[in-house]
Scaffold this motif. Sequence first.
Motif, short mmCIF file in Angstrom:
data_model
loop_
_atom_site.label_atom_id
_atom_site.label_comp_id
_atom_site.label_asym_id
_atom_site.label_seq_id
_atom_site.Cartn_x
_atom_site.Cartn_y
_atom_site.Cartn_z
N GLY A 137 0.82 -1.21 0.00
CA GLY A 137 0.00 0.00 0.00
C GLY A 137 0.85 1.25 0.00
O GLY A 137 2.08 1.18 -0.13
N PRO A 138 0.24 2.42 0.16
CA PRO A 138 0.98 3.67 0.07
C PRO A 138 1.88 3.94 1.28
O PRO A 138 1.55 3.56 2.41
N ARG A 139 3.00 4.58 1.03
CA ARG A 139 3.91 5.04 2.08
C ARG A 139 4.29 6.49 1.81
O ARG A 139 4.63 6.84 0.68
N LEU A 140 4.24 7.33 2.86
CA LEU A 140 4.69 8.72 2.75
C LEU A 140 5.84 8.85 3.74
O LEU A 140 5.62 8.98 4.96
N PRO A 141 7.07 8.79 3.24
CA PRO A 141 8.23 8.70 4.13
C PRO A 141 8.48 9.96 4.96
O PRO A 141 9.22 9.90 5.95
N HIS A 142 7.87 11.10 4.58
CA HIS A 142 8.05 12.33 5.37
C HIS A 142 6.69 12.85 5.82
O HIS A 142 6.21 13.87 5.33
N PRO A 143 6.05 12.15 6.79
CA PRO A 143 4.70 12.55 7.21
C PRO A 143 4.69 13.93 7.86
O PRO A 143 5.71 14.43 8.33
N ILE A 144 3.50 14.54 7.87
CA ILE A 144 3.31 15.89 8.41
C ILE A 144 2.87 15.76 9.86
O ILE A 144 1.79 15.24 10.14
N ARG A 145 3.72 16.24 10.79
CA ARG A 145 3.40 16.05 12.20
C ARG A 145 3.40 17.36 13.01
O ARG A 145 2.94 17.37 14.15
N THR A 146 3.93 18.44 12.41
CA THR A 146 4.04 19.71 13.15
C THR A 146 3.71 20.89 12.23
O THR A 146 3.64 20.72 11.01
N MET A 147 3.53 22.06 12.82
CA MET A 147 3.33 23.29 12.03
C MET A 147 4.53 23.51 11.11
O MET A 147 4.36 23.91 9.95
N HIS A 148 5.72 23.21 11.62
CA HIS A 148 6.91 23.37 10.79
C HIS A 148 6.80 22.50 9.53
O HIS A 148 7.11 22.97 8.42
N ASP A 149 6.33 21.27 9.69
CA ASP A 149 6.15 20.39 8.52
C ASP A 149 5.15 21.00 7.53
O ASP A 149 5.36 20.96 6.31
N VAL A 150 4.06 21.55 8.07
CA VAL A 150 3.03 22.15 7.19
C VAL A 150 3.64 23.32 6.41
O VAL A 150 3.39 23.49 5.22
N GLU A 151 4.49 24.10 7.10
CA GLU A 151 5.08 25.29 6.46
C GLU A 151 6.03 24.94 5.33
O GLU A 151 6.32 25.77 4.47
N GLN A 152 6.55 23.72 5.34
CA GLN A 152 7.48 23.32 4.27
C GLN A 152 6.76 22.96 2.97
O GLN A 152 7.37 22.85 1.92
N LEU A 153 5.44 22.74 3.07
CA LEU A 153 4.68 22.34 1.87
C LEU A 153 4.53 23.53 0.93
O LEU A 153 4.47 24.66 1.38
#
Length: 336
Positions: free
Chosen positions: A91-107
């Motif tokens: 099935g699908p794998r997302l090796p860099h999951p979004i866990r923090t506001m910082h992660d959201v800001e990188q998108l």
Amino acid sequence: MITLLEQALQGNIVPRPPVWIMRQAGRFLPKYRELQERYPFFTRIRTPELASQISRMPVDVLGVDAAIIFSDILVVPDALGCPVTMEAGAGPRLPHPIRTMHDVEQLVRLPAAESLGYVSDAIRLTRSELSDSVPVIGFAGAPWTILCYMVEGKGSKDWELAKRFLLEQPQAASRLLDLITDQTIDYLRMQHQAGASAVQVFDSWAAALSPSMYQTWMMPLWTRIVSSLADIPLIVYARGAHVGIDNIASLGSVAVGLDWSIEAAQARMLVPSHTLQGNLDPVMLFADHDTIRKTTIQLIHDLGVQRTIINLGHGILPTTPVDAARVFIDTVKNYT
Ligand code: CP3
């Protein structure tokens, strides 16, 4: 010429309901299995010739009334900068999951035409190769279902991390949902412009949320999607959404996709004046052919001929016999 699917979506009088099958393109057809061996998943999706070939298979093999474009809901996280891999069996794998506001800001959100232009190309090619005999349906995942994968990084039984993300980091969750929603609206409009006659939004994991959480978090996003795309025929499929199909219907002029857990006649009573799509239990295609015929005719009676699109209540199971799918389709096409 306006196709049967478009007529049913507009609420025009039709001689019989149109029929197609969720996950009809890439799952159970032997010819698809061959391509699966030869090309990696995202190559099949990103190569318009392959995507078009796969999208057309069920039209040729089963005679369905619509082709759904071969793609996946997870092209959206990828386009936003959260890469996705697909390994056979895993099935699908997302090796860099979004866990923090910082992660959201990188998108980063780019215009869909830039980040997802290959889907437009595939739709355009499919339309021209079908020479308009049947319409092409576009699709995307709903913001909640996309957030589920982006936060968890893979499939989950209860989506605990995704739900906790809403509760523990509401600002980051809200920002992520807005980003996904904006991208999805732009992406669906692009698909329509490329030739998709209708678009379906899959909220496959709606049932993970309580009615009140779904109401608070998701209904405003649905309202935004429906109002932004008011000129495009839209099918809303929120599987097991405990807010109820009458609530989904109240979003506006949308077709409501039914999962198989609701009685069709009851759905029609709750939602009398919208187009309904569904909802044969996919496992019914393992019954004998006579039972498939009878159940399908009963389904047409329960939903009514008008404002109805016959479909399964979830994706066709990979092991379904092709003959059984054909009996289902033919029963609807021969209905008088
Ligand atoms: O008819 C079609 O198959 C059209 C294309 C399509 C795919 N995925 C191709 C695919 C569509 C409409 C989807 C939707 C999708 N993808 C959903 C929502 C629909 C639903 O069933 O609730 C979801 C949740 C996904 C995410 C996803 N993609 C998962 C969980 C998996 C693994 C298991 C599975 O469902 O097959 C995928 C992989 C995937 N997407 C495959 C295909 C053909 C299988 C991989 C392969 O064929 O190599």
